[in-house]
Enzyme design. Sequence first.
Site, short mmCIF file in Angstrom:
data_model
loop_
_atom_site.label_atom_id
_atom_site.label_comp_id
_atom_site.label_asym_id
_atom_site.label_seq_id
_atom_site.Cartn_x
_atom_site.Cartn_y
_atom_site.Cartn_z
CD1 TRP A 366 9.39 -3.98 33.38
CD2 TRP A 366 10.59 -2.34 34.31
NE1 TRP A 366 9.20 -4.06 34.75
CE2 TRP A 366 9.93 -3.05 35.34
CE3 TRP A 366 11.42 -1.27 34.67
CZ2 TRP A 366 10.07 -2.73 36.71
CZ3 TRP A 366 11.54 -0.96 36.01
CH2 TRP A 366 10.88 -1.68 37.01
CD GLU A 494 2.92 -4.59 36.82
OE1 GLU A 494 2.31 -5.62 37.17
OE2 GLU A 494 3.56 -4.48 35.75
CE LYS A 606 3.08 -7.56 40.78
NZ LYS A 606 2.62 -7.53 39.37
C1 BGC Z 1 6.00 -7.04 37.54
C2 BGC Z 1 6.50 -6.25 36.35
C3 BGC Z 1 7.28 -7.20 35.45
C4 BGC Z 1 6.45 -8.40 35.07
C5 BGC Z 1 7.24 -9.42 34.27
C6 BGC Z 1 5.18 -8.23 37.06
O1 BGC Z 1 4.79 -8.99 38.15
O2 BGC Z 1 5.18 -6.22 38.36
O3 BGC Z 1 7.33 -5.21 36.79
O4 BGC Z 1 7.67 -6.52 34.31
O5 BGC Z 1 6.02 -9.03 36.25
O6 BGC Z 1 8.30 -9.91 35.00
#
Ligand code: BGC
Length: 775
Positions: A366, A494, A606
């Site tokens: 995303w 996350e 996060k």
């Molecule tokens: C983030 C996600 C992101 C991914 C790739 C993760 O650490 O929490 O939101 O899409 O990294 O950049």
Amino acid sequence: MSENSSLRCAADPWRLRETAPDTAAHFLNETLFALGNGYIGVRGTGEEGYSGPAGTSMDGTYLNGFYESEPIQYPETAYALAKTNQFMLNVPNAKGIAVYLEDERFDPLQGTVEAYERTLDLRTGILERTLRWTSPSGRIVDYRSRRLVSFDNKHLLALHVQVTPVNFAGTVRIVATLDGAVKNLEAGDDPRVGSAISGPTLALLSAEHDERFAALVQRTHNSGFHLVSATSTHVGTAHDATSAQDGPRLVQTYTVPAAPGQPIHVTKYASYHSSRDYPEGELLERSRAVLAQAANKGFDALAQRQADYLADFWAQADVQIDGDDALQQGIRFNAYHLLQSVGRDGKTNIAAKGVTGEGYEGHYFWDTEIYIFPYFLYNKPEIARKLLDYRWAGLASARRRARQMSHERGALYPWRTIAGEECSAYFPAGTAQYHINADIAYSIKQYWDVTGDIDWLRASGAEIVMETARIWTGIGSWDRKGRFVINEVTGPDEYTALVNNNYYTNAMAQQHLRFAATVADKLATEYPADHARIAAAMALAQDEPAEWRRAADAMYLPYDAELGIHEQDDSFLSKKRWDFDSTPPDKYPLLLNYHPMVIYRHQVCKQADVVLALLLLSDRFTLEDKRRDFDYYEAVTTHDSSLSSCIYSIIAAEVGYQDKAYDYFMETARMDLDDTHGNTRYGVHTAAMAGTWLGVAYGFGGMRVADGDVRFAPTLPAQWRSYRFHIHLHGCLLRVAVDARGTTYTLLRGDALRFHHRDKPVVITQQNATHTEAP
Ligand code: BGC
């Protein structure tokens, strides 16, 4: 702090400059000095190879969208978990040029180095190294190499090396290699790094070589793609030449008589063509043609073309900050890397690490729609459109995925992927992030609002928006209070997973459902033939748009009246707060130090989640709402994700926290140059790079776009004398310049533009192209 202070000290607003070979920073600098063109990505390792300590280098060449696939091994599996991983491959290294002075190999880590400089010039797109080297036995040479990855032809890489003996005569041997014995980085304990595969991934089918041309024809084992990597090497001085094959390694050796002061020129062109783009049978011929064409032009002409391309890019996309060179460098570096990383053929997208390294396996997330897409929409809209085309190409896979997930109708886009299939092996922080559907719809709405490109909406966008909207009515339900609720999803944060009514998801789904209904109505009344075609393709029931509206109107958006804040989800506020005071700095990022359940049980974020909704759905909130949400969530956010601080900077600027706005912005702006997340060696952070631009335009520039209406509310950080940025809007190009005397808007292209400066309507036209407002 930075392990790379040599780069910071030498901050130059247009160049990245290293002034001594540095094995400690080598791995990191391989990423920072990487070159790319949205297809080929080449790490910044020297063409002579690298002889430093183990673990201080990961040389790599990558092709955006070229991948191998592997079954995902789950010791304990479950229904409809993602079955197959796709990962970006390290492809043959075509840049090898070793130089021997008699039998001494040129190696800047041996002997003595003087006058060393490695620069990446953001105006020319050339990576250049110059140095004087004294071999262990006392032979001195002046060495200069230049390298570019062509913005003009996505298949082409070009190198030029000039070796000038200073104090010796005899022979110099040039050894040019095309090395197919390459591997990917193996995954360790960090889930963000490397892939599960070890050993060679490309099977050699055939090879060709002579004194000039070399080509490897290879095939991936599982994904079944053919790849032709080819080089054409030209030594400008009389020489003897031989060529040889050693397994998947082709070697051409040129023996050249050397005399003091007589430069030896070596030009090498390299190309990559795969069956993802062309029929297998054409790959070799196409390679020959691209290399012949490049050799015809010559390195200098290619370099000129590269500079022209960049001059045009900077004319429409440069952001200038007056008052801080290190920051200026960071901002341009980020823009440049975005341009180097973004796929622009409609079949590829932009990976979390671009084409600079193997972190996150070359997957698209995303990150594209919410962070990077706006960057291109406002700076290079033709590329933004290609990013949407990529999603259009993935609609069939998204439909299949929806069926696997037991949705009878609609399309569910993958959380992470290369070719369109879900690749996330950890569903709580992967597939469960259903907000990806709303994020894609959001970007389509933005594109439509800002470009008015009705043709694209009719041909592709409308169907994506409607098919993806159906998932919300599929997974949502009506609760006893008559509210439409969405259970068991994960929002952007996350550190919180599988929750009910994630605010961000519900609010974005609400907007998505309304937009889908509006699009359906628009097509039905204005383009009935398109409506009929799409309705037939998706078996759209007549009452579905009305159902979407009903669900949107009744969407439950959790709010805690006592605290006066939007709840991140139904359970977030009742969890125990993370004990930040007892968490030592070396326990961050938390994801590397605590079991996910420990983290999920706590109020700890996060990254921006509710706070991101405050930006994307800005006009739904009062300033007081925004301030209270910011205060609450800031206190529980670690910013362990690189996607976080830019969003906090923007909202801080809006609610009047100027110092915080500045500090968060600074964390984003030089994130990779200063390696503040400690993992840039595995690739740049493309979302955060775009976040820098968002921080200037949305943050300090106070820009918001709602339904096509644009508003600016600029503020000038105390640390800067002035700043300016560009915006493509409704087919026009606008420059916004802010200094202590106010804001000056200049129409650079287009007939006329309407927007708001704070609450005041402004119109500028070609006749009256400049307009100034007091601060
Ligand atoms: C983030 C996600 C992101 C991914 C790739 C993760 O650490 O929490 O939101 O899409 O990294 O950049």
